[in-house]
Scaffold this motif. Structure first.
Motif, short mmCIF file in Angstrom:
data_model
loop_
_atom_site.label_atom_id
_atom_site.label_comp_id
_atom_site.label_asym_id
_atom_site.label_seq_id
_atom_site.Cartn_x
_atom_site.Cartn_y
_atom_site.Cartn_z
N UNK A 1 0.83 -1.19 0.00
CA UNK A 1 0.00 0.00 0.00
C UNK A 1 0.88 1.26 0.00
N UNK A 2 0.41 2.22 -0.73
CA UNK A 2 1.05 3.54 -0.73
C UNK A 2 -0.06 4.58 -0.76
N UNK A 3 0.18 5.66 -0.11
CA UNK A 3 -0.84 6.70 -0.02
C UNK A 3 -0.47 7.86 -0.93
N UNK A 4 -1.44 8.24 -1.76
CA UNK A 4 -1.27 9.41 -2.60
C UNK A 4 -1.55 10.64 -1.74
N UNK A 5 -0.50 11.40 -1.48
CA UNK A 5 -0.61 12.53 -0.56
C UNK A 5 -0.85 13.86 -1.26
N UNK A 6 -1.01 13.83 -2.56
CA UNK A 6 -1.27 15.08 -3.25
C UNK A 6 -0.13 15.49 -4.17
N UNK A 7 0.00 16.77 -4.33
CA UNK A 7 0.96 17.29 -5.31
C UNK A 7 1.91 18.30 -4.67
N UNK A 8 3.19 18.14 -4.95
CA UNK A 8 4.21 19.15 -4.62
C UNK A 8 5.19 19.18 -5.78
N UNK A 9 5.81 20.31 -5.98
CA UNK A 9 6.82 20.47 -7.04
C UNK A 9 6.27 20.06 -8.41
N UNK A 10 4.97 20.13 -8.59
CA UNK A 10 4.37 19.80 -9.87
C UNK A 10 4.15 18.33 -10.11
N UNK A 11 4.53 17.45 -9.14
CA UNK A 11 4.37 16.01 -9.30
C UNK A 11 3.58 15.41 -8.16
N UNK A 12 3.22 14.11 -8.28
CA UNK A 12 2.48 13.42 -7.24
C UNK A 12 3.44 12.84 -6.21
N UNK A 13 3.12 13.07 -4.93
CA UNK A 13 3.96 12.58 -3.83
C UNK A 13 3.23 11.43 -3.13
N UNK A 14 3.93 10.31 -2.92
CA UNK A 14 3.34 9.14 -2.29
C UNK A 14 4.11 8.77 -1.03
N UNK A 15 3.34 8.31 -0.04
CA UNK A 15 3.95 7.82 1.20
C UNK A 15 3.81 6.30 1.24
N UNK A 16 4.92 5.63 1.59
CA UNK A 16 4.91 4.17 1.63
C UNK A 16 4.81 3.68 3.08
N UNK A 17 5.91 3.68 3.78
CA UNK A 17 5.93 3.27 5.19
C UNK A 17 7.26 3.68 5.79
N UNK A 18 7.31 3.72 7.11
CA UNK A 18 8.56 3.99 7.82
C UNK A 18 9.30 5.24 7.30
N UNK A 19 8.54 6.30 7.04
CA UNK A 19 9.17 7.55 6.63
C UNK A 19 9.66 7.58 5.20
#
Length: 458
Positions: free
Chosen positions: A397-415
């Motif tokens: 699982x990865x979470x789509x956290x939105x947009x920064x720097x013009x691209x999509x940022x995803x969170x995986x786990x453990x930072x």
């Protein structure tokens, strides 16, 4: 008399045709030319000595042309490399025995890049090829001029013409390159006689004896294996990438979803974390490592250095493509997507070296380290990248956290955070090696925050 003149004209035309159409290497073993020269000599040597001497002079200058085959290096012939070199800071170290063809190669490079290059020849400083003095004092003036050239930014391509048979001298030059952030390229002439002391005895202008040349040869027979091979980013693109990295880290550090997940970084959630300071240790020159060699100590290093693709690719320019930027509690890096040509330089076991139990597509580990946390080694960046890919392969699982720097940022786990770039970043690079002192780590930038103008992802 008319017959003699006719013979003269015919023989001159025959000799001229041979000189213009054949390479010196062919001429040197051409029985036809030898026979022609003997006949010319017999006819002209006494009756027309001046004409004979002119012809002899023309023939004696041919060795300057016999380097063409040996000097087919990207620096001189590959258009993309020529363009890339002009945007880079490169220290070219020419090494080889006296008379092997270094000076000719040095002048060819200098002439090719005359608008932004500087040639330093040991001969001009009257430094005789020999075992150097204990204090190396004979290089004092050369080194003074070399440093002045760099401090005044007189050239971004510096060519050093010397035998460079002394390891201690080479290490001094490697330190110099690190100080001024130069990519190091070591070149040797490929002339057929480069290690033939018998021929070199007659070719070197220092008039070194056969014994003196044989004493120098062992140090020049063994190839210099670097700490690692890799693609080194040109100065212009490196500056742009560092700015892009800074912008990414600043925006991520202020990103609300990031602030809510700081425990993996050793901080309480909602704490303001300055990622530029956190990842304050960065490589001296940004690069993508292909093979770590530890100066030949790592198994397979010499075999890698001898690969045909590595030999042909050495000093050649390549365009790398970045597809993502990522951050973990240990490292900040950029993911590199390799082409088929670039994969020919990628070791078969590069991924297995660090994750022997997992299967990854070849080239998965390709990355550029942008920064590391305190006391974390650069090699960790590639391991962290494989952890991302491993999670992707497993369908984690990865979470789509939105947009920064013009691209999509995803969170995986453990930072673990990864930014997918809106479009690939292209980087011009030179394939070479990092050279330094055995047992000494590659230098890092860090300790001070470097303020760069804010920019957007390229």
């Amino acid at each position: 008399m008319l017959l003699i003149l006719s013979n003269k004209k015919q023989l001159l035309l025959q000799a001229k045709s041979l000189l213009l159409s054949a390479s010196f290497q062919q001429l040197s073993r051409s029985s036809e030319l030898t026979f022609t020269c003997h006949k010319i000599s017999a006819i002209f040597k006494q009756s027309r000595p001046a004409l004979f001497n002119n012809l002899y002079l023309a023939m004696s200058t041919q060795p300057a042309k016999d380097h063409t085959e040996g000097h087919k290096i990207p620096f001189l012939l590959d258009d993309h490399t020529v363009t890339t070199v002009r945007e880079s800071k490169i220290l070219v170290i020419l090494r080889g025995l006296p008379g092997s063809g270094k000076s000719t190669l040095a002048k060819e490079i200098e002439q090719k890049y005359k608008e932004n290059s500087r040639l330093f020849s040991a001969d001009e400083y009257n430094i005789k090829p020999a075992i150097r003095s204990s204090d190396g004092g004979e290089y004092a003036k050369l080194d003074e001029d070399l440093n002045t050239c760099c401090e005044r930014r007189e050239a971004n391509l510096i060519v050093l013409d010397d035998t460079h048979h002394d390891r201690e001298r080479l290490e001094e030059l490697f330190d110099f390159a690190n100080k001024y952030h130069f990519i190091v390229v070591i070149l040797e002439p490929k002339t057929p006689w480069r290690l033939d002391c018998g021929q070199l005895k007659d070719r070197n202008h220092w008039k070194l004896s056969l014994e003196e040349l044989k004493n120098l040869r062992p140090a020049l027979e063994k190839e210099i294996i670097p700490l690692y091979f890799g693609w080194f980013v040109t100065k212009r693109d490196e500056d742009a990438l560092r700015k892009t990295s800074q912008d990414f880290l600043e925006q991520l550090g202020n990103f609300k979803p990031f602030k809510k997940r700081l425990q993996a970084y050793g901080y309480e959630d909602k704490h303001k974390l300055d990622l530029l300071k956190y990842f304050g240790k960065t490589p001296n020159i940004l690069h993508c490592t292909t093979k770590y060699c530890d100066y030949g100590k790592v198994t397979g290093s010499e075999e890698y250095a001898q690969q045909e693709a590595v030999k042909k690719g050495y000093s050649k320019a390549y365009t790398l493509h970045l597809t993502a930027l990522f951050v973990t509690p240990r490292t900040a890096g950029a993911r590199v997507e390799l082409t088929e040509e670039q994969l020919s330089l990628w070791p078969l076991d590069a991924e297995k070296e660090v994750m022997p139990k997992d299967a990854f597509p070849r080239g998965s580990r390709a990355h550029i380290t942008l920064g590391t946390a305190t006391e974390v080694q650069d090699v960790q960046t590639g391991i962290d990248l494989l952890e991302f890919i491993k999670l992707q392969q497993a369908g984690g699982e990865r979470e789509d956290m939105g947009e920064i720097c013009g691209g999509r940022i995803h969170y995986y786990e453990n930072g673990m955070w990864m930014l997918t770039l809106p479009r690939k970043i292209e980087l011009k690079t030179i394939f070479s090696g990092y050279y330094g002192k055995a047992g000494v780590s590659a230098p890092q930038r860090g300790g001070k925050k470097v303020l760069l103008p804010t920019c957007q992802v390229m």
